[in-house]
Design an enzyme around this catalytic site. Structure first.
Site, PDB file in Angstrom:
ATOM      1  CB  SER A 240      69.367  11.872  60.174  1.00 36.75           C
ATOM      2  OG  SER A 240      68.440  12.743  60.801  1.00 36.75           O
ATOM      3  CD  GLU A 263      65.847   3.576  54.622  1.00 33.98           C
ATOM      4  OE1 GLU A 263      67.013   4.018  54.737  1.00 33.98           O
ATOM      5  OE2 GLU A 263      65.234   3.520  53.544  1.00 33.98           O
ATOM      6  CB  CYS A 300      69.727   3.910  53.580  1.00 28.06           C
ATOM      7  SG  CYS A 300      68.785   3.470  52.116  1.00 28.06           S
TER       8      CYS A 300
END
Length: 503
Positions: A240, A263, A300
């Site tokens: 997150s 990321e 993602c």
């Protein structure tokens, strides 16, 4: 035969229990107890990693490639218990986990083949010119060298490919860096099985045990201790924005700051251009719905935002997307916390956008939700561009090409940006391209971004907040470069050079 985890940490070859424990919260099946990590265990693992680096950092490419191949084989040898416990913990279906296992072992073998070639070392040699005037030139050689122990955080949404033996671990080991993994508390049993596979491969290859440790942890203390440990030289993280930013700040605040390859968040916008929209609005809507709901939207690269021209084509697209999403089955999410955050995100979006489809689900299950907004509202309200992790879609209508350009310029950093276009859209797409390539690590045409190919040319990263280092990727062979640094050797005798620079 049912697999029962032992619940221990793996610290430099030793399985270690702990007095403090936490319980797993599986989607179905029995819960199990696992030892909780401590700063003392982190210190022990990091010190072992530093000792191991004294030899592992100077191993041959062939030896490290053999280790990666052995890890892949040991993971495949544990396919049955691995799939069993992963299905229980995550709620993911068997076929998805089998595919992810193949991706995990495939990238290990890809990295092995890549380092065998040696091109990633970017070796350069400027020979000495002793007679050059007005000054002689020394002999200069440069090569990429491993940086030292690396911390890796397991990701919740990919319990295999982005977790204990995922891309971060594989690329660090390929580079010659020992790894200390903090296992994700959402799938500790899965992490344990994979750690056993890595341990078995290390033993087979007669490598030092300190090159890999895995510590369970259900709180923030273990992760904070890991990124702040003075022997850790870099961090790999997928998760997150909030959690990643906290760890990034800890890395930056160290007496000696280290790179944090995080990321974090992305809505992966899709621009549907006018000619393509007129020609195939229904097909595009159905394709978007399928990509949006794949894996309950827990990717993602989930395409959360579609930007398209206002008008009859937009209405057709919205109607077709609504019909497709209404028919989508309810899906189990990875954790209760992720499911709760998804419903909260949907409720937040409903305050700023027009609800089209609002039934986010109950408990740990999720249903797709759909909202609409105008370009004016999207540009005015920054929260509409924030990621909601799950099967939530937002349609944004623009009045013309100029406003679509304005929307592109207003985007934050993204992992991906997609153009849906036909031949007649080429000029409009050409105008957008200089903006889009500055906004994302990967730009697509006429596809959906949820598939991330593990290959030499893949980039899985982007400007912040998609990632914390726009010059890096967490997928593909280029990811190995994150854990290397260039070292120049000037007039160094050949006997003292790294093996890959000799001759």
């Amino acid at each position: 035969m049912t697999f029962t985890p032992h619940g221990k940490h793996l610290i430099a070859g030793d399985w270690i229990a702990g007095e403090t424990q936490f319980s797993s919260v599986p989607a179905h099946g029995p819960a199990h107890r696992y030892a909780s990590g401590t700063p003392d265990l982190v210190d022990r693992a990091c010190r072992a990693a530093e000792r191991a680096f004294a030899t592992f950092g100077w191993t041959s490419r062939e030896d490290r490639a053999a280790l990666l191949d052995a890890i892949a084989e040991e993971i495949e040898a544990r396919a049955e218990p691995l799939t069993e416990i992963a299905m229980q913990e995550t709620g993911l279906p068997e076929a998805r986990l089998q595919g992810e296992r193949g991706r995990t072992t495939g990238q290990l073998r890809l990295f092995a083949a890549h380092i065998r070639k040696g091109d990633y070392l970017d070796r350069r040699h400027d020979v000495a010119l002793p007679d050059r005037q007005p000054l002689p030139r020394p002999d200069l050689r440069v090569i990429q060298r491993p940086i030292g122990p690396v911390a890796v955080f397991g990701a919740s949404n990919f319990p295999l490919a982005f977790s204990v033996a995922g891309g971060d671990t594989a690329s660090a080991l390929a580079a010659g860096c020992p790894v200390v993994v903090k296992g994700h508390p959402a799938h500790p049993g899965t992490s344990e099985v994979v750690a056993e596979a890595i341990h078995a491969a290390i033993t087979r290859c007669d490598m030092p045990g300190g090159i890999f440790s895995m510590i369970h942890g259900d709180g923030h203390e273990t992760g904070a201790a890991l990124v702040q440990h003075p022997l850790i030289r870099a961090v790999g993280f997928t998760g997150s924005l909030r959690g990643g930013r906290a760890l990034f700040d800890l890395c930056a605040a160290r007496p000696e700051p280290i790179p944090f390859f995080g990321e974090l968040g992305s809505v992966n916008p899709n621009f549907i251009l006018p000619v393509a929209l007129d020609a195939r609005a229904d097909a595009l809507a159905q394709g978007w719905a399928g990509s949006l709901t794949m894996g309950a939207g827990q990717f993602c690269t989930n395409p959360g935002v579609v930007i398209l021209p206002a008008g009859e084509g937009a209405e057709r697209f919205t109607a077709a997307a609504t019909d497709a999403l209404k028919g989508a089955a309810e899906q189990v999410m990875l954790t209760d916390g992720i499911a709760s955050a998804y419903r909260q995100g949907a409720a937040r979006l409903a305050e700023s956008a027009v609800p089209v489809l609002e039934e986010p689900g109950m408990g740990r299950s999720a249903r797709p939700t759909l909202y609409r907004s105008t370009a004016e509202d999207f540009l005015r309200d920054h929260t509409l561009g924030e990621e909601v992790f799950g099967p939530l879609g937002l349609i944004v209508t623009a009045r013309d090409d100029d406003q679509m350009q304005e929307l592109a310029e207003a985007l934050e950093g993204q992992l991906t940006v997609t153009l849906h276009m036909d031949e007649g859209d080429t000029e409009a797409a050409r105008r957008l391209m200089p903006v889009l390539e500055r906004k994302a690590g990967r730009v697509l045409a006429n596809g959906w971004p949820t598939g991330v190919e593990v290959a030499d040319a893949m980039v899985h990263g982007g400007p912040y907040p998609a990632s914390t280092n726009f010059g890096a990727t967490s997928v593909g062979t280029l990811s190995i470069r994150r854990f290397l640094r260039p070292v120049c050797y000037q007039n160094i005798p050949e006997a003292l050079l790294p093996e890959d620079l000799r001759g």
